[in-house]
Design a protein around this motif. Structure first.
Motif, mmCIF file in Angstrom:
data_model
loop_
_atom_site.group_PDB
_atom_site.id
_atom_site.type_symbol
_atom_site.label_atom_id
_atom_site.label_comp_id
_atom_site.label_asym_id
_atom_site.label_seq_id
_atom_site.Cartn_x
_atom_site.Cartn_y
_atom_site.Cartn_z
ATOM 1 N N HIS A 113 23.676 4.796 -49.265
ATOM 2 C CA HIS A 113 23.362 4.504 -48.081
ATOM 3 C C HIS A 113 22.901 5.996 -47.641
ATOM 4 N N PRO A 114 21.584 6.286 -46.936
ATOM 5 C CA PRO A 114 20.930 7.458 -46.679
ATOM 6 C C PRO A 114 21.657 8.031 -45.388
ATOM 7 N N SER A 115 22.809 8.251 -45.167
ATOM 8 C CA SER A 115 23.504 9.152 -44.048
ATOM 9 C C SER A 115 24.823 9.523 -44.322
ATOM 10 N N LEU A 116 25.253 10.202 -43.514
ATOM 11 C CA LEU A 116 26.668 10.854 -43.792
ATOM 12 C C LEU A 116 27.624 9.622 -43.091
ATOM 13 N N TYR A 120 25.959 6.756 -38.808
ATOM 14 C CA TYR A 120 24.521 5.909 -38.987
ATOM 15 C C TYR A 120 24.525 4.875 -39.870
ATOM 16 N N LYS A 121 25.484 3.860 -39.812
ATOM 17 C CA LYS A 121 25.458 2.671 -40.597
ATOM 18 C C LYS A 121 24.373 1.894 -40.193
ATOM 19 N N GLY A 122 23.775 0.938 -41.214
ATOM 20 C CA GLY A 122 22.618 0.003 -40.868
ATOM 21 C C GLY A 122 21.348 0.569 -41.030
ATOM 22 N N LEU A 123 20.256 0.150 -40.381
ATOM 23 C CA LEU A 123 18.946 0.594 -40.762
ATOM 24 C C LEU A 123 18.459 1.489 -39.807
ATOM 25 N N ASN A 124 17.298 1.988 -40.118
ATOM 26 C CA ASN A 124 16.496 3.084 -39.436
ATOM 27 C C ASN A 124 17.307 4.268 -39.202
ATOM 28 N N THR A 125 18.204 4.749 -40.342
ATOM 29 C CA THR A 125 19.146 5.815 -40.218
ATOM 30 C C THR A 125 18.421 7.206 -39.717
ATOM 31 N N HIS A 126 17.144 7.392 -40.574
ATOM 32 C CA HIS A 126 16.492 8.601 -40.201
ATOM 33 C C HIS A 126 15.928 9.036 -39.036
ATOM 34 N N GLY A 127 15.416 7.886 -38.388
ATOM 35 C CA GLY A 127 14.968 7.590 -36.974
ATOM 36 C C GLY A 127 15.920 8.009 -36.211
ATOM 37 N N ARG A 128 17.056 7.752 -36.204
ATOM 38 C CA ARG A 128 18.043 7.755 -35.438
ATOM 39 C C ARG A 128 18.671 9.128 -35.340
ATOM 40 N N VAL A 129 18.478 9.664 -36.730
ATOM 41 C CA VAL A 129 19.309 10.900 -36.767
ATOM 42 C C VAL A 129 18.438 12.006 -36.139
ATOM 43 N N ILE A 130 17.011 11.817 -36.229
ATOM 44 C CA ILE A 130 15.965 12.612 -35.809
ATOM 45 C C ILE A 130 16.109 12.497 -34.264
ATOM 46 N N LYS A 131 16.332 11.150 -33.560
ATOM 47 C CA LYS A 131 16.104 11.236 -32.344
ATOM 48 C C LYS A 131 17.393 12.004 -31.485
ATOM 49 N N LYS A 135 22.090 18.149 -36.909
ATOM 50 C CA LYS A 135 21.778 19.276 -37.293
ATOM 51 C C LYS A 135 21.952 18.990 -39.055
ATOM 52 N N TYR A 136 22.765 17.867 -39.225
ATOM 53 C CA TYR A 136 22.896 17.571 -40.663
ATOM 54 C C TYR A 136 22.702 16.146 -40.834
ATOM 55 N N SER A 137 22.282 15.646 -42.011
ATOM 56 C CA SER A 137 22.499 14.403 -42.516
ATOM 57 C C SER A 137 22.644 14.291 -44.034
ATOM 58 N N GLY A 138 22.493 13.280 -44.715
ATOM 59 C CA GLY A 138 22.802 13.239 -46.045
ATOM 60 C C GLY A 138 22.867 11.844 -46.596
ATOM 61 N N ALA A 139 23.416 11.865 -47.809
ATOM 62 C CA ALA A 139 23.623 10.469 -48.217
ATOM 63 C C ALA A 139 24.904 10.022 -48.865
ATOM 64 N N LYS A 147 32.406 -5.434 -44.805
ATOM 65 C CA LYS A 147 31.674 -4.911 -43.645
ATOM 66 C C LYS A 147 30.544 -4.025 -44.016
ATOM 67 N N LEU A 148 29.502 -4.105 -43.257
ATOM 68 C CA LEU A 148 28.386 -3.439 -43.491
ATOM 69 C C LEU A 148 28.513 -1.846 -43.640
ATOM 70 N N ASP A 149 28.022 -1.225 -44.715
ATOM 71 C CA ASP A 149 28.320 0.010 -45.064
ATOM 72 C C ASP A 149 29.529 0.782 -44.660
ATOM 73 N N SER A 150 30.800 0.051 -45.126
ATOM 74 C CA SER A 150 31.969 0.248 -44.555
ATOM 75 C C SER A 150 33.087 0.626 -45.727
ATOM 76 N N GLY A 151 32.792 0.282 -46.880
ATOM 77 C CA GLY A 151 33.727 0.535 -47.900
ATOM 78 C C GLY A 151 33.953 1.786 -48.192
ATOM 79 N N LYS A 152 35.092 2.089 -49.202
ATOM 80 C CA LYS A 152 35.643 3.474 -49.376
ATOM 81 C C LYS A 152 34.500 4.257 -50.033
ATOM 82 N N ILE A 153 34.554 5.496 -49.530
ATOM 83 C CA ILE A 153 33.412 6.338 -49.916
ATOM 84 C C ILE A 153 33.922 7.301 -51.214
#
Ligand code: GRF
Length: 193
Positions: A113-116, A120-131, A135-139, A147-153
């Protein structure tokens, strides 16, 4: 989960679109001595650009339209079992797998998933991060739970978001990080398989 005792781990990669993570996984694992063997590519979309990488690498691909999720998942479980798949890597797969599917497969399913996460679970992560002027984001690579984007990291990589970043530049930057992070995360879980 059964132990594999040094056998190659038969892996299926699920995609829906571009497939750049698939390409990087193939590049990484399509080697004789690799502990992983990518045996099957699954897509819910017959037009997914990423299918070309399966074709190029001569890996079987399977299209399953998810219009009726129950039927699709049943067929998929059969396909996975027939191909003796021990690991699923979701790579830009745009469908949510049911709790029943996850339970019945009963082997690890990973996602990138393209966020920390858990941010920022779900879609359009980069748009929300910019908005939000983060200061940081990631993968993040994580186990898939119901549950969506919620399992053990499993692994996460942080990057700086510059003042001048837009959605496209951030996506490009993070995608590069993803291509290194996914193989690393797989390596990390291999010792437990
Ligand atoms: C990636 O950003 C991944 O993190 C997300 O979907 C995108 C897929 O890109 N889940 P690609 O199809 O691998 O190029």
């Amino acid at each position: 989960m059964e132990k594999l005792n040094g056998k190659k781990i038969n892996t299926a990669v699920f995609i829906s679109g571009r497939g750049s993570n698939l390409r990087s996984l193939i590049k990484h694992y399509n080697k004789k001595k690799s502990p992983i063997s990518i045996k099957l590519i699954v897509s819910n979309n017959s037009k997914a650009k990423g299918l070309i990488y399966a074709k190029k690498a001569k890996i079987k691909s399977h299209i399953e339209n998810f219009k009726k999720i129950n039927i699709a998942e049943k067929k998929l479980l059969k396909k996975l079992s027939y191909n003796k798949i021990n690991l699923i890597c979701l790579a830009g797969f745009m469908k949510i797998l049911s709790k029943k599917f996850i339970k019945k497969f009963n082997k690890p399913i990973l996602n990138i998933h393209p966020s920390l996460l858990p941010q920022y679970k779900g879609l359009n992560t980069h748009g929300r991060v910019i908005k939000n002027k983060e200061k940081y984001s990631g993968a993040t690579v994580h186990f898939v739970s119901s549950k969506l984007d919620s399992g053990k990291i499993i692994l996460q990589k942080k990057i700086k978001v510059s003042k001048y970043e837009n959605e496209q530049t951030l996506q490009k930057k993070i995608l590069k990080v993803e291509h290194k992070l996914y193989p690393k995360a797989i390596k990390k879980i291999l010792i437990n398989l």
